[in-house]
Scaffold this active site. Structure first.
Site, PDB file in Angstrom:
ATOM      1  N   LYS A  53       1.864   1.943  -5.186  1.00 54.89           N
ATOM      2  CA  LYS A  53       2.393   1.327  -6.411  1.00 54.89           C
ATOM      3  C   LYS A  53       1.475   1.582  -7.603  1.00 54.89           C
ATOM      4  CE  LYS A  53       2.367  -2.626  -4.251  1.00 54.89           C
ATOM      5  NZ  LYS A  53       2.084  -2.191  -2.880  1.00 54.89           N
TER       6      LYS A  53
ATOM      7  N   GLY B 269      -4.510  -4.394  -3.757  1.00 55.98           N
ATOM      8  CA  GLY B 269      -5.497  -3.338  -3.989  1.00 55.98           C
ATOM      9  C   GLY B 269      -4.719  -2.114  -4.397  1.00 55.98           C
ATOM     10  N   HIS B 270      -4.708  -1.826  -5.687  1.00 53.49           N
ATOM     11  CA  HIS B 270      -3.927  -0.699  -6.204  1.00 53.49           C
ATOM     12  C   HIS B 270      -4.873   0.402  -6.659  1.00 53.49           C
ATOM     13  CE1 HIS B 270      -0.371  -3.630  -7.189  1.00 53.49           C
ATOM     14  NE2 HIS B 270      -0.687  -3.595  -5.919  1.00 53.49           N
TER      15      HIS B 270
ATOM     16  N   ASP C 221       0.805  -1.222   0.000  1.00 48.20           N
ATOM     17  CA  ASP C 221       0.000   0.000   0.000  1.00 48.20           C
ATOM     18  C   ASP C 221       0.840   1.274   0.000  1.00 48.20           C
ATOM     19  OD1 ASP C 221      -2.237  -1.661   0.099  1.00 48.20           O
ATOM     20  OD2 ASP C 221      -2.185  -1.707   2.286  1.00 48.20           O
TER      21      ASP C 221
ATOM     22  N   ASP D 108       2.638  14.724   1.415  1.00 50.82           N
ATOM     23  CA  ASP D 108       1.618  15.713   1.798  1.00 50.82           C
ATOM     24  C   ASP D 108       0.921  15.351   3.108  1.00 50.82           C
ATOM     25  OD1 ASP D 108       0.748  13.654  -0.184  1.00 50.82           O
ATOM     26  OD2 ASP D 108      -1.245  14.331   0.405  1.00 50.82           O
TER      27      ASP D 108
ATOM     28  N   GLN E 291       1.891  -6.250  -3.092  1.00 50.53           N
ATOM     29  CA  GLN E 291       2.379  -6.330  -1.706  1.00 50.53           C
ATOM     30  C   GLN E 291       3.687  -5.540  -1.543  1.00 50.53           C
ATOM     31  OE1 GLN E 291       1.330  -9.561  -3.365  1.00 50.53           O
ATOM     32  NE2 GLN E 291      -0.599  -8.620  -2.769  1.00 50.53           N
TER      33      GLN E 291
HETATM   34  P1  GDP Z   1      -0.722   0.249  -3.580  1.00 49.76           P
HETATM   35  O1  GDP Z   1      -1.347  -1.000  -3.076  1.00 49.76           O
HETATM   36  O2  GDP Z   1       0.740   0.303  -3.330  1.00 49.76           O
HETATM   37  O3  GDP Z   1      -1.056   0.545  -5.021  1.00 49.76           O
HETATM   38  O4  GDP Z   1      -1.348   1.437  -2.722  1.00 49.76           O
HETATM   39  P2  GDP Z   1      -2.898   1.636  -2.326  1.00 49.76           P
HETATM   40  O5  GDP Z   1      -3.643   2.090  -3.521  1.00 49.76           O
HETATM   41  O6  GDP Z   1      -3.397   0.445  -1.598  1.00 49.76           O
HETATM   42  O7  GDP Z   1      -2.780   2.772  -1.237  1.00 49.76           O
HETATM   43  C1  GDP Z   1      -2.184   3.995  -1.539  1.00 49.76           C
HETATM   44  C2  GDP Z   1      -3.210   5.119  -1.334  1.00 49.76           C
HETATM   45  O8  GDP Z   1      -2.545   6.343  -1.297  1.00 49.76           O
HETATM   46  C3  GDP Z   1      -4.234   5.229  -2.448  1.00 49.76           C
HETATM   47  O9  GDP Z   1      -5.441   5.666  -1.898  1.00 49.76           O
HETATM   48  C4  GDP Z   1      -3.633   6.297  -3.367  1.00 49.76           C
HETATM   49  O10 GDP Z   1      -4.619   7.001  -4.122  1.00 49.76           O
HETATM   50  C5  GDP Z   1      -3.001   7.196  -2.359  1.00 49.76           C
HETATM   51  N1  GDP Z   1      -1.802   7.923  -2.783  1.00 49.76           N
HETATM   52  C6  GDP Z   1      -0.787   7.489  -3.585  1.00 49.76           C
HETATM   53  N2  GDP Z   1       0.186   8.422  -3.645  1.00 49.76           N
HETATM   54  C7  GDP Z   1      -0.209   9.452  -2.866  1.00 49.76           C
HETATM   55  C8  GDP Z   1       0.381  10.704  -2.477  1.00 49.76           C
HETATM   56  O11 GDP Z   1       1.496  11.043  -2.857  1.00 49.76           O
HETATM   57  N3  GDP Z   1      -0.354  11.490  -1.617  1.00 49.76           N
HETATM   58  C9  GDP Z   1      -1.579  11.135  -1.144  1.00 49.76           C
HETATM   59  N4  GDP Z   1      -2.217  11.948  -0.312  1.00 49.76           N
HETATM   60  N5  GDP Z   1      -2.164   9.958  -1.489  1.00 49.76           N
HETATM   61  C10 GDP Z   1      -1.480   9.137  -2.323  1.00 49.76           C
HETATM   62  P1  IMO Z   2      -0.959  -4.245  -2.155  1.00 50.19           P
HETATM   63  O1  IMO Z   2      -0.506  -4.810  -3.476  1.00 50.19           O
HETATM   64  C1  IMO Z   2      -1.022  -4.711   2.178  1.00 50.19           C
HETATM   65  C2  IMO Z   2      -1.130  -8.826   3.728  1.00 50.19           C
HETATM   66  C3  IMO Z   2      -2.389  -9.289   4.426  1.00 50.19           C
HETATM   67  C4  IMO Z   2      -1.782 -10.276   5.422  1.00 50.19           C
HETATM   68  C5  IMO Z   2      -0.654 -10.918   4.620  1.00 50.19           C
HETATM   69  C6  IMO Z   2      -1.021 -12.260   3.992  1.00 50.19           C
HETATM   70  O2  IMO Z   2      -2.228  -3.478  -2.234  1.00 50.19           O
HETATM   71  O3  IMO Z   2       0.157  -3.490  -1.506  1.00 50.19           O
HETATM   72  P2  IMO Z   2      -2.512 -12.928   1.898  1.00 50.19           P
HETATM   73  O4  IMO Z   2      -3.979 -12.750   1.637  1.00 50.19           O
HETATM   74  O5  IMO Z   2      -1.630 -12.299   0.880  1.00 50.19           O
HETATM   75  O6  IMO Z   2      -2.140 -14.365   2.168  1.00 50.19           O
HETATM   76  O7  IMO Z   2      -2.256 -12.163   3.305  1.00 50.19           O
HETATM   77  O8  IMO Z   2      -0.326  -9.993   3.600  1.00 50.19           O
HETATM   78  N1  IMO Z   2      -1.345  -8.274   2.360  1.00 50.19           N
HETATM   79  C7  IMO Z   2      -1.270  -6.979   2.047  1.00 50.19           C
HETATM   80  N2  IMO Z   2      -1.066  -5.891   2.823  1.00 50.19           N
HETATM   81  N3  IMO Z   2      -1.138  -4.555   0.847  1.00 50.19           N
HETATM   82  C8  IMO Z   2      -1.316  -5.636   0.058  1.00 50.19           C
HETATM   83  O9  IMO Z   2      -1.312  -5.561  -1.289  1.00 50.19           O
HETATM   84  C9  IMO Z   2      -1.435  -6.919   0.651  1.00 50.19           C
HETATM   85  N4  IMO Z   2      -1.628  -8.165   0.167  1.00 50.19           N
HETATM   86  C10 IMO Z   2      -1.560  -8.994   1.226  1.00 50.19           C
HETATM   87  O10 IMO Z   2      -3.040  -8.226   5.073  1.00 50.19           O
HETATM   88  O11 IMO Z   2      -1.191  -9.585   6.497  1.00 50.19           O
HETATM   89 MG    MG Z   3      -2.881  -1.612  -1.813  1.00 47.68          MG
END
Ligand code: GDP
Ligand code: IMO
Ligand code: MG
Length: 427
Positions: free
Chosen positions: A16, A40-41, A13, A332, A223
């Protein structure tokens, strides 16, 4: 032309999806190489927000071919519903390529994931419940079902029978659940075959040809480094290799082809699920990071655990991935703190430790050693260049760069595509 890996440097999270989408316009192929719909991207394009779980984020860039590599575990129901959801929103998904060697997540994998977690009780991992671990376990146990098996009914049924033989005993005798009918599973999977057939390709061949023809290929990790089954906080990890080497095995591309490895790094730290997290906060600062940073899971909706930046982890990510660059996100979110703690080392049983402890028990005992950096109060979301940032924000970024071992080449100052400061080009 480069083949780049873009991966999470912490516990997932990190942003990416946004980083991949940002590069998508200049990239010919975007490839998922591990994980599945546990990811979850989030991608924000104008006033539109997309949450991608299984598909590579590059699918939103019209010129880019999205690829699901052999190292990914694919739930066919999720794949088709994600594709149709995007089609309904006007996104062209017809170029998708799917490796015939990718393993499937079947309904029994999701069932086993959830029942095993329940059985573990207090010791549970906190998985996403999507069947990721059980599907990879079957792959390693050589009783997995692959995408290509969907197109041969008799082989499919035989393989499902072999896979369920042992599992049905466990379900019935250990978990007190009904056993699963191989025929029923086969029929459900066969129902997806025709819709999936057209996407299947020898993706390793396609990608190697593309690299040889000087096309730009981006490998998008799911991840993060600390969730890697080999290099993460085992057993509190996912069941694949999000680290850079995973891109090679998970896509069938040799390490000599990869020219750049970009670590996505949040300006603080979050984690979902169980496991050690030295800089975790349980006070109002943790609450503030969660609410300002909107730190709620994209896949499961769970609250993310929040804490300060941890430079020990960033250095570790640089080492195990051979990072060439960092993309620092969510700077930010830190606006408004008078001073910002940054963990520079750990104290373990009275001793200062600079590197990530090799021993799991030591990591569980690690206490953060903080340095305090001066904060800023100016809104930075409109900053376009490094010089636009307030002096203290610049100093924060420079300090993180020095501590983390690779240049910070981009800085996120908001979720949108244009809310990014590009310090060095990635291409
Ligand atoms: P990922 O799994 O690595 O793709 O990340 P997620 O989407 O799960 O979580 C990142 C969150 O941060 C999302 O809600 C993005 O829209 C948000 N985000 C990404 N870059 C930035 C940033 O530079 N600033 C802020 N405020 N939000 C960001
Ligand atoms: P993105 O790509 C954050 C965590 C789960 C749990 C562990 C194992 O959005 O960064 P699993 O279902 O993969 O066997 O769970 O890994 N986990 C994540 N945490 N971001 C993710 O994906 C994750 N995918 C799995 O919460 O602790
Ligand atoms: Mg994510």
């Amino acid at each position: 032309m480069p083949a780049l890996v873009l991966l999470g440097a912490q516990w997932g999270d990190e942003g990416k999806g946004k980083a991949t989408d940002l590069l998508g316009g200049s990239v010919d192929y975007v490839v998922r190489y591990q994980g599945g719909n546990n990811a979850g991207h989030t991608v924000v394009v104008g006033d539109q927000k997309y949450a991608l779980h299984l598909l590579p984020s590059g699918i939103l860039s019209p010129g880019c071919t999205p690829v699901i590599g052999n190292g990914v575990v694919v739930d066919p129901a999720v794949l088709l519903s994600e594709l149709s959801g995007l089609n309904e929103r006007g996104v062209d998904t017809s170029k998708l390529l799917l490796s015939g060697n990718a393993h499937l997540i079947t309904p029994y994998h999701a069932t086993l994931d959830k029942t095993t977690e329940r059985f573990l009780g207090q010791r549970k991992i906190g998985t996403t419940g999507r069947g990721i671990g059980p599907s990879y376990a079957d792959k390693i146990n050589r009783v997995g079902i692959r995408v290509q098996d969907l197109f041969d009914e008799s082989i499919l049924l035989q393989k499902i029978e072999a896979a369920l033989d042992f599992k049905n005993q466990i379900l019935a005798k250990l978990y007190n659940r009904r056993s699963i009918s191989p025929r029923q599973v086969a029929d459900e999977l066969l129902g997806y075959a025709d819709q999936i057939r057209g996407y299947v390709a020898d993706t390793s061949l396609v990608l190697n040809d593309a690299i040889d023809q000087d096309k730009v290929v981006l490998f998008e990790g799911g991840q993060g480094t600390l969730l890697d089954v080999d290099h993460g906080t085992y057993p509190f990890v996912t069941s694949s290799n999000p680290t850079a080497g995973g891109a090679c095995t998970g896509a069938g591309v040799g390490p000599t082809k990869i020219s750049r490895v970009i670590g996505i790094l949040k300006a603080y730290t979050t984690r979902v699920g169980a496991g050690p997290f030295p800089t975790e906060l349980f006070d109002e600062d943790g609450e503030a990071l969660r609410s300002i940073g909107r730190e709620f899971g994209v896949t499961t909706g769970r609250n993310r655990r929040c804490g300060w930046f941890d430079a020990v982890i960033a250095r570790y990510a640089t080492r195990v991935n051979g990072l060439t660059d960092f993309f620092l996100t969510k700077l930010d979110v830190l606006t408004g703190w008078e001073r910002i703690p940054v963990c520079v080392a750990y104290e373990i049983d009275g001793k200062r430790v600079e590197e990530l402890p090799y021993n799991q028990s030591d990591f569980h005992h690690a206490k953060p050693v903080y340095e305090y950096l001066p904060g800023w109060s100016e809104d930075i979301t409109k900053a376009k260049t490094f010089e636009d940032l307030p002096k203290n924000a610049q100093a924060y970024v420079k300090s993180l760069e020095e501590m983390s071992g690779a240049p910070i080449s981009a800085i996120g100052v908001g979720p949108g595509r244009d809310e990014t400061i590009q310090v060095n080009s990635f291409l």
